[in-house]
Structure formats: C-alpha cells, structure tokens
Design a protein around this motif. Structure first.
Motif, mmCIF file in Angstrom:
data_model
loop_
_atom_site.group_PDB
_atom_site.id
_atom_site.type_symbol
_atom_site.label_atom_id
_atom_site.label_comp_id
_atom_site.label_asym_id
_atom_site.label_seq_id
_atom_site.Cartn_x
_atom_site.Cartn_y
_atom_site.Cartn_z
ATOM 1 N N SER A 59 0.833 -1.207 0.000
ATOM 2 C CA SER A 59 0.000 0.000 0.000
ATOM 3 C C SER A 59 0.866 1.255 0.000
ATOM 4 C CB SER A 59 -0.953 -0.003 1.200
ATOM 5 O OG SER A 59 -0.230 -0.087 2.413
ATOM 6 N N THR A 60 1.993 1.213 0.684
ATOM 7 C CA THR A 60 2.905 2.361 0.694
ATOM 8 C C THR A 60 3.475 2.610 -0.697
ATOM 9 O OG1 THR A 60 3.479 1.948 3.012
ATOM 10 C CG2 THR A 60 5.018 3.279 1.717
ATOM 11 N N LEU A 61 3.849 1.531 -1.391
ATOM 12 C CA LEU A 61 4.377 1.667 -2.749
ATOM 13 C C LEU A 61 3.329 2.243 -3.696
ATOM 14 C CD1 LEU A 61 6.301 -1.722 -3.204
ATOM 15 C CD2 LEU A 61 7.282 0.545 -2.802
ATOM 16 N N ALA A 69 2.728 5.971 -3.033
ATOM 17 C CA ALA A 69 3.824 6.779 -3.573
ATOM 18 C C ALA A 69 3.675 6.945 -5.084
ATOM 19 C CB ALA A 69 5.167 6.139 -3.237
ATOM 20 N N GLU A 70 3.245 5.892 -5.768
ATOM 21 C CA GLU A 70 3.090 5.976 -7.222
ATOM 22 C C GLU A 70 1.920 6.879 -7.599
ATOM 23 O OE1 GLU A 70 4.220 5.622 -11.040
ATOM 24 O OE2 GLU A 70 5.312 4.910 -9.268
ATOM 25 N N VAL A 71 0.838 6.863 -6.827
ATOM 26 C CA VAL A 71 -0.270 7.782 -7.076
ATOM 27 C C VAL A 71 0.215 9.223 -6.958
ATOM 28 C CG1 VAL A 71 -2.480 8.632 -6.189
ATOM 29 C CG2 VAL A 71 -2.104 6.176 -6.421
ATOM 30 N N ARG A 72 1.033 9.507 -5.968
ATOM 31 C CA ARG A 72 1.572 10.866 -5.802
ATOM 32 C C ARG A 72 2.464 11.243 -6.984
ATOM 33 N NH1 ARG A 72 4.825 10.883 -0.882
ATOM 34 N NH2 ARG A 72 4.840 13.165 -1.113
ATOM 35 N N ARG A 73 3.211 10.289 -7.519
ATOM 36 C CA ARG A 73 4.028 10.579 -8.704
ATOM 37 C C ARG A 73 3.151 10.799 -9.935
ATOM 38 N NH1 ARG A 73 7.910 7.209 -5.986
ATOM 39 N NH2 ARG A 73 6.913 5.285 -6.721
ATOM 40 N N CYS A 74 2.045 10.054 -10.022
ATOM 41 C CA CYS A 74 1.108 10.267 -11.132
ATOM 42 C C CYS A 74 0.602 11.709 -11.126
ATOM 43 C CB CYS A 74 -0.080 9.316 -11.013
ATOM 44 S SG CYS A 74 0.267 7.596 -11.423
ATOM 45 N N VAL A 97 0.157 9.245 7.037
ATOM 46 C CA VAL A 97 0.911 10.266 7.775
ATOM 47 C C VAL A 97 2.410 10.024 7.635
ATOM 48 C CG1 VAL A 97 1.377 11.200 10.080
ATOM 49 C CG2 VAL A 97 -0.986 10.763 9.357
ATOM 50 N N ARG A 98 2.822 8.775 7.699
ATOM 51 C CA ARG A 98 4.243 8.464 7.500
ATOM 52 C C ARG A 98 4.726 8.895 6.115
ATOM 53 N NH1 ARG A 98 4.226 2.573 10.441
ATOM 54 N NH2 ARG A 98 5.256 3.196 12.388
ATOM 55 N N ALA A 99 3.814 8.847 5.133
ATOM 56 C CA ALA A 99 4.168 9.238 3.771
ATOM 57 C C ALA A 99 4.134 10.753 3.571
ATOM 58 C CB ALA A 99 3.223 8.570 2.780
ATOM 59 N N GLY A 100 3.861 11.488 4.630
ATOM 60 C CA GLY A 100 3.853 12.942 4.551
ATOM 61 C C GLY A 100 2.487 13.570 4.461
ATOM 62 N N GLY A 101 1.434 12.766 4.499
ATOM 63 C CA GLY A 101 0.089 13.317 4.436
ATOM 64 C C GLY A 101 -0.333 13.923 5.761
ATOM 65 N N HIS A 102 -1.312 14.811 5.700
ATOM 66 C CA HIS A 102 -1.862 15.337 6.952
ATOM 67 C C HIS A 102 -3.384 15.242 6.927
ATOM 68 C CE1 HIS A 102 -2.286 19.068 4.529
ATOM 69 N NE2 HIS A 102 -3.270 19.358 5.353
ATOM 70 N N ILE A 103 -3.935 14.932 8.078
ATOM 71 C CA ILE A 103 -5.380 14.762 8.215
ATOM 72 C C ILE A 103 -6.042 16.130 8.129
ATOM 73 C CG2 ILE A 103 -7.212 14.053 9.788
ATOM 74 C CD1 ILE A 103 -5.290 11.861 10.797
ATOM 75 N N VAL A 143 -7.447 13.088 3.853
ATOM 76 C CA VAL A 143 -6.005 13.266 4.027
ATOM 77 C C VAL A 143 -5.455 13.941 2.783
ATOM 78 C CG1 VAL A 143 -3.779 12.101 4.337
ATOM 79 C CG2 VAL A 143 -5.806 11.243 5.523
ATOM 80 N N ARG A 144 -4.563 14.903 2.989
ATOM 81 C CA ARG A 144 -3.965 15.646 1.882
ATOM 82 C C ARG A 144 -2.482 15.308 1.783
ATOM 83 N NH1 ARG A 144 -7.503 21.123 1.930
ATOM 84 N NH2 ARG A 144 -6.775 21.236 -0.222
#
Length: 247
Positions: A118-120, A123-128, A175-181, A239-240
């Motif tokens: 799920s983390t991978l 991360a790919e969605v954010r790169r998209c 949150v670990r991936a840098g998102g904030h609620i 989450v953003r």
C-alpha cells in the motif's frame, strides 16, 4: 519481494487481471449506488494514467485508482468518496480542468497485505499527480481499524499512539508518507437497501429497528423494520498529500 509498479496506461494488457484481483471489501460495500453508476471499466480506462498496478513478477498483487478533479482547496466535500467519483467523472466529460488528484482506492490482494504494498502504491499515485501537473493528492481514507462503530469518526481519526502517529494503521501509512489529516467526510458513502438485501449482503437477520452492528462497517446500519429498509452512512477521513517528485 520483487515488486514493480506500473500504470494501466503503460500496461493496458493488465486490465482484466487488475479488475478481477481478489480484495477484502465486505459485500455490502459494493452496493453504493454512486459506485455502481460511475465505477465501471469504461471510466477506469479513461484515467489509465492514474491507475497504478503492483506486480510481483507477472502477478497483480495490488492496485490503486485515482481521478483528477476540480475542487475548492478550502472546502473538501462532506460526501467524500461519493462526491469525488461523481465530480471526477462528470467534470472530465465536461472538459473541466482539474486541480487535484483524488485517490479513490488502494487495494492489496488479501494474501499480500502487510507486505508494504500500500505504501508503494500510494507513492506511485503521488508521482502520477506530479507527472500530470497536479500539485496535490487528496484521499477520502477508509480507516482499516479496528474501528468501534459507536465512536464518531472525528474522535477516532484524532487518536494517536505514544509516538504521535495515528492509532489507525491505514491513516498511519498516510501520515508516515507525509500526508496530513484535513478533516472528516461525514457522509462519504451512503448505502440503502431493503431488509432482504441487507440480509443477503451480511447474513444477519435485520429483524429489529434501530442501529445494527455489521462486521466491516465503520458505523451502525440504521434498520427500520416498519418500512422494510436499512441505511448505512459511512464517514471517511480526508487526508492531503503533496504530489511526489518524479525525479
């Protein structure tokens, strides 16, 4: 684990395997009318650049589906998931320029959960998003629990461990991936059915009026025996994320 992540645009031959990948969604979650109308193969293929697929060798072990849409950045909709998929599809058909990418689903094959997939995929969605010039990813997160149906989502989403991270595992990944609620979508998904339909979806009797706790539900299902219907209103957590660098 030798996992690669590709987009559906890169590998359209994977569509059937991705679409039929086993998942852990409860049956009643598949009955949302917005999902039934908009969440279809023809819609998914329209946004192939934002559909990500995790592969272990030639096997599909995870997938993520996101839609670009236009939103007021200061007003995330109360009807989270339903609003995002409805707006994303209708705005695309109308030629409205998007401002954000909304991740609608990140799913991992049940036998591969806990492997970090799920983390991978996130991360790919954010790169998209970055590849298509969008600076932000928003997600109506469905907590993975265990969630007490009697606890308001706003309270559950604010619970943290001693290290300051959310108690919920899926929120913790974000949150670990840098998102904030950013808040709660109190009616992110609404599923209504007859009592016979709810009995079929859940195997429960639905023979008394009032709140019914259903396995896999984040809130009680409200049953009305007199009128023969029951309604489930699910809250999600907004989450953003900033889009990830593609470099």
């Amino acid at each position: 684990m030798t996992v690669s992540v590709v987009t559906l645009a890169d590998r359209p031959d994977l569509f059937d395997s991705m679409w039929s990948m086993p998942d852990s969604w409860p049956e009643f979650m598949l009955q949302d009318p917005v999902s039934s109308f908009f969440y279809r193969p023809d819609v998914v293929t329209r946004v192939a650049d934002h559909v990500v697929i995790a592969l272990d060798g030639d096997e599909v072990v995870g997938k993520g589906y996101a839609l670009p849409l236009r939103l007021d950045p200061d007003a995330l909709p109360a009807d989270g998931w339903d609003a995002a998929i409805r707006l994303g599809v209708t705005q695309s058909l109308a030629g409205v320029a998007p401002t954000v990418l909304c991740a609608l689903e990140i799913a991992v094959r049940p036998d591969r959960q806990g492997d970090g997939l799920s983390t991978l995929l996130l991360a790919e969605v954010r790169r998209c998003a970055a590849r298509t010039g969008l600076s932000e990813v928003i997600v109506p997160v469905r907590p993975s629990g265990p969630v007490d149906p009697g606890v308001p989502m706003s309270e559950y989403a604010s619970r943290v461990r001693d290290d300051g991270l959310p108690v919920d595992p899926w929120l913790r990944v974000h949150v670990r991936a840098g998102g904030h609620i950013a808040g709660v979508a109190p009616r992110s998904m609404v599923i209504a059915g007859t009592l016979d339909e709810w009995r079929r979806w859940t195997g429960l009797p639905f023979d008394r009026s009032g709140p019914i706790e259903v396995p896999g539900a984040l809130a009680p299902v409200l049953c009305d025996v007199v009128h023969g219907t029951a309604v489930y209103v699910e809250a999600n957590v907004w989450v953003r994320h900033r889009a990830a660098s593609t470099g």
